[in-house]
Scaffold this motif. Sequence first.
Motif, PDB file in Angstrom:
ATOM      1  N   PRO A 119       0.838  -1.202   0.000  1.00  0.00           N
ATOM      2  CA  PRO A 119       0.000   0.000   0.000  1.00  0.00           C
ATOM      3  C   PRO A 119       0.871   1.250   0.000  1.00  0.00           C
ATOM      4  O   PRO A 119       2.030   1.216   0.430  1.00  0.00           O
ATOM      5  CB  PRO A 119      -0.789  -0.133   1.311  1.00  0.00           C
ATOM      6  CG  PRO A 119      -0.722  -1.572   1.666  1.00  0.00           C
ATOM      7  CD  PRO A 119       0.594  -2.054   1.154  1.00  0.00           C
ATOM      8  N   ALA A 161      -3.621   7.694   3.286  1.00  0.00           N
ATOM      9  CA  ALA A 161      -3.660   6.661   4.320  1.00  0.00           C
ATOM     10  C   ALA A 161      -3.986   7.265   5.674  1.00  0.00           C
ATOM     11  O   ALA A 161      -4.821   6.738   6.427  1.00  0.00           O
ATOM     12  CB  ALA A 161      -2.322   5.934   4.372  1.00  0.00           C
ATOM     13  N   TRP A 215      -4.019   0.394   3.903  1.00  0.00           N
ATOM     14  CA  TRP A 215      -3.470   1.665   3.450  1.00  0.00           C
ATOM     15  C   TRP A 215      -1.968   1.821   3.704  1.00  0.00           C
ATOM     16  O   TRP A 215      -1.287   2.584   3.017  1.00  0.00           O
ATOM     17  CB  TRP A 215      -4.201   2.821   4.129  1.00  0.00           C
ATOM     18  CG  TRP A 215      -5.456   3.263   3.436  1.00  0.00           C
ATOM     19  CD1 TRP A 215      -6.731   2.877   3.723  1.00  0.00           C
ATOM     20  CD2 TRP A 215      -5.565   4.184   2.347  1.00  0.00           C
ATOM     21  NE1 TRP A 215      -7.618   3.509   2.886  1.00  0.00           N
ATOM     22  CE2 TRP A 215      -6.934   4.315   2.025  1.00  0.00           C
ATOM     23  CE3 TRP A 215      -4.636   4.914   1.592  1.00  0.00           C
ATOM     24  CZ2 TRP A 215      -7.394   5.143   1.005  1.00  0.00           C
ATOM     25  CZ3 TRP A 215      -5.100   5.744   0.577  1.00  0.00           C
ATOM     26  CH2 TRP A 215      -6.467   5.848   0.294  1.00  0.00           C
ATOM     27  N   PRO A 267      -6.939   2.160  -1.097  1.00  0.00           N
ATOM     28  CA  PRO A 267      -6.415   3.186  -1.997  1.00  0.00           C
ATOM     29  C   PRO A 267      -7.130   3.260  -3.340  1.00  0.00           C
ATOM     30  O   PRO A 267      -7.161   4.319  -3.970  1.00  0.00           O
ATOM     31  CB  PRO A 267      -4.944   2.782  -2.179  1.00  0.00           C
ATOM     32  CG  PRO A 267      -4.617   2.006  -0.946  1.00  0.00           C
ATOM     33  CD  PRO A 267      -5.871   1.271  -0.593  1.00  0.00           C
TER      34      PRO A 267
END
Length: 481
Positions: free
Chosen positions: A30, A36, A154, A217
Amino acid sequence: MSAAEPAAASGPPATATTAADAPVVVRREPPGGRGAWTAWGIGVTVYVLAVVHRTSLGVAGLDAAARFGINASALSTFSILQVLVYAGMQIPVGLLVDRYGPRRILSAGLVLLTAGQLGFALATSFTPALLARGVLGCGDAMTFVSVLRIGARWFPAFRNPFIAQLTGLVGTIGNLVTTLVLSQVLHSAGWTPTFGTTALFGVVVLAVVVLGLRETPDSAPRESLFARRAGGGPAGGAGGAARPAGFSLRDQIRVSWREPGTRLGMWVHFTTAFPASSFLLLWGMPFLMNSQGMTRAEAGGMLSLVILSGMGFAVLFGQLMSRRPGLRTPTVFAVVLGTGSVWAAVLLWPGGGGHVPLWLLLLLVVVMGSNGPASLIGLDYARPVNPPERVGTASGIVNMGGFIAAVIALFLIGFVLDLATPGGGTDYTPAAFRAAFATLYAPMALGLFQILRLRARALAREREVALSGGARNCATSHPAR
């Protein structure tokens, strides 16, 4: 309320090709970054509010006893039911998060939290208030595992031990709001306005989740809660890991439980979390006021110190577990033995009519601050050996451990207080509290036995995963000692 999700769980899949032109799924890490932190921030806001609701009875125990005309055992029933529902919901919630994604589960949790707290605010008798705490416990159960799932989707895998501890740390803000704000507002504004106002905050936070949370994402902003992508799975791929044909929810639970690391993680959570939980959820303020002669403000300050200490330990343990996974087990043993030793000093302190020195009480609350962060280490045993599609389920199994222990402790403390207080009422003596808190050693001994029994098997399985090329995070390259 500290684990890294397997690296394989992270990011959307990319397709590579072997020499035989067979497609191979390669999962990218990620991205982390601003997106995030925004997603995690929205999720952890829900968790903070849940902690406020969860711990609100901890500063209102004596008020609740007077409002509903109940004794210690009945008062314990409020927290027992709430925590029992929370613990019982952990596996179903883990399955739901794996299947539908954290955004939907957080939204459902907020609805239940709001309804439960509002019902508690309006209740004037024991039974409706008890049902309201059960509804609240159900909503509370949907928060923490969901936030862990957002963080794992994330952030890169090596950051997840720190993110999990940070989630627990930020969640303690809810405890501070309860002890520093809610207790004073309750004293001045009264029962219904205080609990009713905290309930309505859930409506505001729900709007933020629905409008602003992107749980992965690659999920679209403001995507409908009811949207589904082609090929099945929740929107945003939150539960998009493929399962074998015919793989049932029962199989999901069975296979997760069969991993010794999952069971070890549950017992670590069981053994470390409950002393501080039972203290903060209900019995800390009555103990400090009735047994130690503190005012409500002084007792609230001591509870706040537990929380502030927990923040410090969360930062320390988060860094240690990220950089030195081999310190997992020594840290757990140090916390359990330290907590047990300080409680023994408090309970065995001679003379003084049951009062103990202030320095010893301060040491007690500081040491209990380590309980919550240590319990999150349990997640670090489960995640290296569970693949992405089982992360929510395994986390749920681990997370229910400490709450089962809290149910046992709350019941035993209330039961012994009633036995030691002839005629009922809430005028508990120092001797009654000494006898009641001595029961903490029963679940502590059971948990230590299980940790010692499972530790070697769990570490052998973790090494097996690492040596087979299936290592899922940094912890597997440094087996715990």
